[in-house]
Design a protein around this motif. Sequence first.
Motif, PDB file in Angstrom:
ATOM      1  N   PRO A   8       0.622  -1.288   0.052  1.00 44.91           N
ATOM      2  CA  PRO A   8       0.014  -0.049   0.215  1.00 44.91           C
ATOM      3  C   PRO A   8       0.776   1.283   0.096  1.00 44.91           C
ATOM      4  O   PRO A   8       2.007   1.160   0.395  1.00 44.91           O
ATOM      5  N   SER A  11       4.092   2.049   2.310  1.00 49.78           N
ATOM      6  CA  SER A  11       4.530   0.775   3.152  1.00 49.78           C
ATOM      7  C   SER A  11       6.079   0.564   2.929  1.00 49.78           C
ATOM      8  O   SER A  11       6.607  -0.258   3.643  1.00 49.78           O
ATOM      9  N   TYR A  52      -6.120  12.363 -12.011  1.00 50.62           N
ATOM     10  CA  TYR A  52      -6.059  11.208 -11.390  1.00 50.62           C
ATOM     11  C   TYR A  52      -5.407  11.255 -10.110  1.00 50.62           C
ATOM     12  O   TYR A  52      -5.823  10.877  -8.974  1.00 50.62           O
ATOM     13  N   ALA A  57      -6.716   8.764  -7.273  1.00 53.20           N
ATOM     14  CA  ALA A  57      -7.154   7.594  -8.138  1.00 53.20           C
ATOM     15  C   ALA A  57      -6.002   6.886  -9.003  1.00 53.20           C
ATOM     16  O   ALA A  57      -4.976   7.583  -9.254  1.00 53.20           O
ATOM     17  N   LEU A  58      -6.255   5.940  -9.603  1.00 53.17           N
ATOM     18  CA  LEU A  58      -5.300   5.378 -10.569  1.00 53.17           C
ATOM     19  C   LEU A  58      -5.201   6.181 -12.007  1.00 53.17           C
ATOM     20  O   LEU A  58      -6.608   6.346 -12.529  1.00 53.17           O
ATOM     21  N   VAL A  59      -4.163   6.219 -12.539  1.00 56.75           N
ATOM     22  CA  VAL A  59      -4.073   6.550 -14.075  1.00 56.75           C
ATOM     23  C   VAL A  59      -4.593   5.300 -14.852  1.00 56.75           C
ATOM     24  O   VAL A  59      -4.146   4.357 -14.326  1.00 56.75           O
ATOM     25  N   ILE A 201      14.170   0.018   9.332  1.00 57.29           N
ATOM     26  CA  ILE A 201      14.394  -0.175   7.805  1.00 57.29           C
ATOM     27  C   ILE A 201      15.396  -0.970   7.520  1.00 57.29           C
ATOM     28  O   ILE A 201      15.145  -1.658   6.468  1.00 57.29           O
ATOM     29  N   ILE A 204      14.131  -4.598   7.893  1.00 56.00           N
ATOM     30  CA  ILE A 204      13.000  -4.996   6.800  1.00 56.00           C
ATOM     31  C   ILE A 204      14.062  -5.265   5.576  1.00 56.00           C
ATOM     32  O   ILE A 204      13.663  -6.277   4.879  1.00 56.00           O
TER      33      ILE A 204
HETATM   34  P1  AP5 Z   1       8.028   5.009   1.249  1.00 54.20           P
HETATM   35  O1  AP5 Z   1       9.202   4.211   0.810  1.00 54.20           O
HETATM   36  O2  AP5 Z   1       7.861   6.554   0.297  1.00 54.20           O
HETATM   37  O3  AP5 Z   1       6.818   4.527   0.618  1.00 54.20           O
HETATM   38  P2  AP5 Z   1       5.945   4.008  -0.773  1.00 54.20           P
HETATM   39  O4  AP5 Z   1       5.559   2.646  -0.263  1.00 54.20           O
HETATM   40  O5  AP5 Z   1       7.075   4.078  -1.902  1.00 54.20           O
HETATM   41  O6  AP5 Z   1       4.923   5.078  -0.783  1.00 54.20           O
HETATM   42  P3  AP5 Z   1       4.395   5.653  -2.120  1.00 54.20           P
HETATM   43  O7  AP5 Z   1       3.353   6.875  -1.361  1.00 54.20           O
HETATM   44  O8  AP5 Z   1       5.246   6.374  -2.783  1.00 54.20           O
HETATM   45  O9  AP5 Z   1       3.545   4.750  -2.650  1.00 54.20           O
HETATM   46  P4  AP5 Z   1       2.182   5.144  -3.489  1.00 54.20           P
HETATM   47  O10 AP5 Z   1       2.127   3.569  -4.154  1.00 54.20           O
HETATM   48  O11 AP5 Z   1       1.084   5.510  -3.076  1.00 54.20           O
HETATM   49  O12 AP5 Z   1       2.938   6.308  -4.572  1.00 54.20           O
HETATM   50  P5  AP5 Z   1       3.174   6.159  -6.219  1.00 54.20           P
HETATM   51  O13 AP5 Z   1       4.422   7.183  -6.273  1.00 54.20           O
HETATM   52  O14 AP5 Z   1       3.679   5.037  -6.615  1.00 54.20           O
HETATM   53  O15 AP5 Z   1       7.714   5.627   2.717  1.00 54.20           O
HETATM   54  C1  AP5 Z   1       6.885   6.351   3.281  1.00 54.20           C
HETATM   55  C2  AP5 Z   1       7.357   7.068   4.347  1.00 54.20           C
HETATM   56  O16 AP5 Z   1       7.477   6.344   5.473  1.00 54.20           O
HETATM   57  C3  AP5 Z   1       8.650   8.050   4.017  1.00 54.20           C
HETATM   58  O17 AP5 Z   1       8.488   8.983   4.866  1.00 54.20           O
HETATM   59  C4  AP5 Z   1       9.550   7.032   4.738  1.00 54.20           C
HETATM   60  O18 AP5 Z   1      10.830   7.711   5.176  1.00 54.20           O
HETATM   61  C5  AP5 Z   1       8.889   6.351   5.912  1.00 54.20           C
HETATM   62  N1  AP5 Z   1       9.355   5.298   6.049  1.00 54.20           N
HETATM   63  C6  AP5 Z   1       9.558   4.101   5.228  1.00 54.20           C
HETATM   64  N2  AP5 Z   1       9.952   2.877   5.729  1.00 54.20           N
HETATM   65  C7  AP5 Z   1       9.685   3.207   6.960  1.00 54.20           C
HETATM   66  C8  AP5 Z   1       9.852   2.181   8.288  1.00 54.20           C
HETATM   67  N3  AP5 Z   1      10.315   0.901   8.119  1.00 54.20           N
HETATM   68  N4  AP5 Z   1       9.406   2.827   9.542  1.00 54.20           N
HETATM   69  C9  AP5 Z   1       9.316   3.915   9.563  1.00 54.20           C
HETATM   70  N5  AP5 Z   1       9.129   4.970   8.791  1.00 54.20           N
HETATM   71  C10 AP5 Z   1       9.345   4.471   7.205  1.00 54.20           C
HETATM   72  O19 AP5 Z   1       1.694   6.627  -6.742  1.00 54.20           O
HETATM   73  C11 AP5 Z   1       1.369   8.024  -6.916  1.00 54.20           C
HETATM   74  C12 AP5 Z   1       0.121   8.146  -7.659  1.00 54.20           C
HETATM   75  O20 AP5 Z   1       0.576   7.896  -9.056  1.00 54.20           O
HETATM   76  C13 AP5 Z   1      -1.112   7.004  -7.351  1.00 54.20           C
HETATM   77  O21 AP5 Z   1      -2.009   7.325  -6.617  1.00 54.20           O
HETATM   78  C14 AP5 Z   1      -1.500   7.088  -8.786  1.00 54.20           C
HETATM   79  O22 AP5 Z   1      -2.409   8.138  -9.248  1.00 54.20           O
HETATM   80  C15 AP5 Z   1      -0.373   7.154  -9.811  1.00 54.20           C
HETATM   81  N6  AP5 Z   1       0.274   6.009 -10.272  1.00 54.20           N
HETATM   82  C16 AP5 Z   1       1.527   5.384  -9.946  1.00 54.20           C
HETATM   83  N7  AP5 Z   1       1.837   4.189 -10.267  1.00 54.20           N
HETATM   84  C17 AP5 Z   1       0.590   3.941 -10.977  1.00 54.20           C
HETATM   85  C18 AP5 Z   1      -0.053   2.741 -11.738  1.00 54.20           C
HETATM   86  N8  AP5 Z   1       0.983   1.424 -11.983  1.00 54.20           N
HETATM   87  N9  AP5 Z   1      -1.148   2.685 -12.267  1.00 54.20           N
HETATM   88  C19 AP5 Z   1      -1.908   3.919 -12.166  1.00 54.20           C
HETATM   89  N10 AP5 Z   1      -1.769   4.726 -11.587  1.00 54.20           N
HETATM   90  C20 AP5 Z   1      -0.460   4.792 -11.056  1.00 54.20           C
END
Ligand code: AP5
Length: 214
Positions: A8, A11, A52, A57-59, A201, A204
């Motif tokens: 998610p 995560s 989106y 929302a998802l693209v 981190i 993990i």
């Molecule tokens: P981080 O590592 O940034 O987490 P992440 O899982 O990468 O979170 P994202 O928000 O980037 O994921 P996402 O899937 O929503 O976004 P995406 O860019 O893909 O960690 C988060 C925070 O926690 C940081 O501050 C970090 O320091 C901290 N942290 C990490 N590990 C920790 C730990 N163990 N303990 C404590 N703190 C910790 O997507 C964005 C948007 O783009 C989507 O909503 C959608 O609109 C679009 N999009 C992207 N991909 C697609 C796709 N395939 N299809 C359609 N739309 C898409």
Amino acid sequence: MDLILLGPPGSGKGTQAQKMVERYRIPQISTGDILRTAVKEKTPLGVEAKQYMDQGALVPDKVVVGIVRDRLKSADCNGGFILDGFPRTVPQAEALESTLKDMKRGIDHVVSIEVDNEQLIRRLTGRRTCRDCGAMSHLTFDPPKKEGICNKCGGELYQRDDDKEGTIRARLQVYEKQTAPLIAYYRKRGLLRTIDGVGDIEKIFREIVEAIEG
Ligand code: AP5
């Protein structure tokens, strides 16, 4: 090694992917990063994607599948890749499978990182990202030594537009509905490795390495 990081929003996919890039010397392909760059540059893709992304929302699948298909053909992916944030729907997973089949390769492991919703919300509301190097930090869990400044490169830290609480909740719902079914999809194919994403981190990361190297 062809890898997928599933999990998610918040995560830790991006955090762990950056560490995996250092260890395995293969590129991280983050569809979120690619889309955010397009939004920043106001390209036609960025203008379409923004509507989106701002809603959490998802693209549309067609758009993202095209981006990933092109990216996988780059020479730097020959030795493997880490997909971060793709696939996010069953049609995306099916399109990836067929693209890789055409390229005579296939996914080796899917690492699913599990974190509860309350922790995800805390992480995302406190996340700050560096404009220059893309490194992630967190106001509480990994605070910058100097306010607003990246610990790694001294660049400016910013908060992502979709890291506001209302949008975060929408993103979590979208994950449950559209992306969580991929867990069963990859389990059925014998590729799923599940990791507890709460805690240190580095710990993990060691568990991820163990899961994929056996
Ligand atoms: P981080 O590592 O940034 O987490 P992440 O899982 O990468 O979170 P994202 O928000 O980037 O994921 P996402 O899937 O929503 O976004 P995406 O860019 O893909 O960690 C988060 C925070 O926690 C940081 O501050 C970090 O320091 C901290 N942290 C990490 N590990 C920790 C730990 N163990 N303990 C404590 N703190 C910790 O997507 C964005 C948007 O783009 C989507 O909503 C959608 O609109 C679009 N999009 C992207 N991909 C697609 C796709 N395939 N299809 C359609 N739309 C898409």
